[in-house]
Design a protein around this motif. Sequence first.
Motif, short mmCIF file in Angstrom:
data_model
loop_
_atom_site.label_atom_id
_atom_site.label_comp_id
_atom_site.label_asym_id
_atom_site.label_seq_id
_atom_site.Cartn_x
_atom_site.Cartn_y
_atom_site.Cartn_z
N ARG A 98 0.83 -1.22 0.00
CA ARG A 98 0.00 0.00 0.00
C ARG A 98 0.86 1.26 0.00
O ARG A 98 0.51 2.25 -0.64
CB ARG A 98 -0.95 0.00 1.18
CG ARG A 98 -2.07 -1.00 0.97
CD ARG A 98 -3.18 -0.83 1.95
NE ARG A 98 -4.14 -1.90 1.72
CZ ARG A 98 -4.98 -2.33 2.63
NH1 ARG A 98 -4.97 -1.80 3.83
NH2 ARG A 98 -5.82 -3.29 2.35
N ALA A 99 1.98 1.23 0.71
CA ALA A 99 2.87 2.39 0.72
C ALA A 99 3.54 2.59 -0.64
O ALA A 99 3.79 3.72 -1.06
CB ALA A 99 3.93 2.22 1.81
N LEU A 100 3.82 1.48 -1.34
CA LEU A 100 4.49 1.56 -2.64
C LEU A 100 3.54 1.80 -3.81
O LEU A 100 3.97 2.22 -4.88
CB LEU A 100 5.28 0.28 -2.91
CG LEU A 100 6.59 0.15 -2.17
CD1 LEU A 100 7.13 -1.27 -2.27
CD2 LEU A 100 7.61 1.14 -2.71
N LEU A 101 2.25 1.53 -3.62
CA LEU A 101 1.29 1.65 -4.73
C LEU A 101 1.32 3.01 -5.42
O LEU A 101 1.36 3.06 -6.65
CB LEU A 101 -0.12 1.29 -4.26
CG LEU A 101 -1.18 1.28 -5.34
CD1 LEU A 101 -0.84 0.28 -6.45
CD2 LEU A 101 -2.55 0.97 -4.73
N PRO A 102 1.32 4.15 -4.71
CA PRO A 102 1.39 5.43 -5.42
C PRO A 102 2.66 5.59 -6.26
O PRO A 102 2.62 6.14 -7.37
CB PRO A 102 1.34 6.47 -4.30
CG PRO A 102 0.73 5.77 -3.14
CD PRO A 102 1.15 4.33 -3.26
N THR A 103 3.78 5.10 -5.77
CA THR A 103 5.05 5.20 -6.50
C THR A 103 5.00 4.36 -7.76
O THR A 103 5.39 4.81 -8.84
CB THR A 103 6.21 4.74 -5.59
OG1 THR A 103 6.24 5.59 -4.44
CG2 THR A 103 7.53 4.78 -6.32
#
Length: 153
Positions: A98-103
């Motif tokens: 979830r933390a990496l999804l925007p990246t």
Amino acid sequence: MPFTTLSRGALWSLLLMLLMFGTVQADPIAEVARILDDIRQDQPVPRLDYLHPVAPMNPGCALFEGQYGAVTLQVETHPDSPRVASLLLRIPGPDQTRALLPTVSRVLGPPHSQDRRQSVYGWEWPDYRAASLHYVPGGSGAPGQTIVSLFYR
């Protein structure tokens, strides 16, 4: 007086070391962003300090491996070409999908499929191109891994 001066100097040195250590700590989100900016699918494999050639797995392809901060990466080229065919990133530790999804979405666009409960996000395009962002739990006390992969099927 010299003891006080020595103590202050030691204290300042310790504080400086802690600050420097804090800035060197791994930031997997920034590291993945940097790697995805540096290495683009269908572009020639760039020369990067953190990427090194290794024995290839597939005939006619080149294979590169490296470590950038906390991220272990592997890059394979198309057969008989210097262009990137696949990119595999592995980040050990707890689930960071979830933390990496925007990246990852900044580079690939929004996922075409997702299962948030299972921490799985996927992309598929014509011409056999696909990508995924998912978590693989560890077993028997081993840490899990968050995986980012871009590849041709």
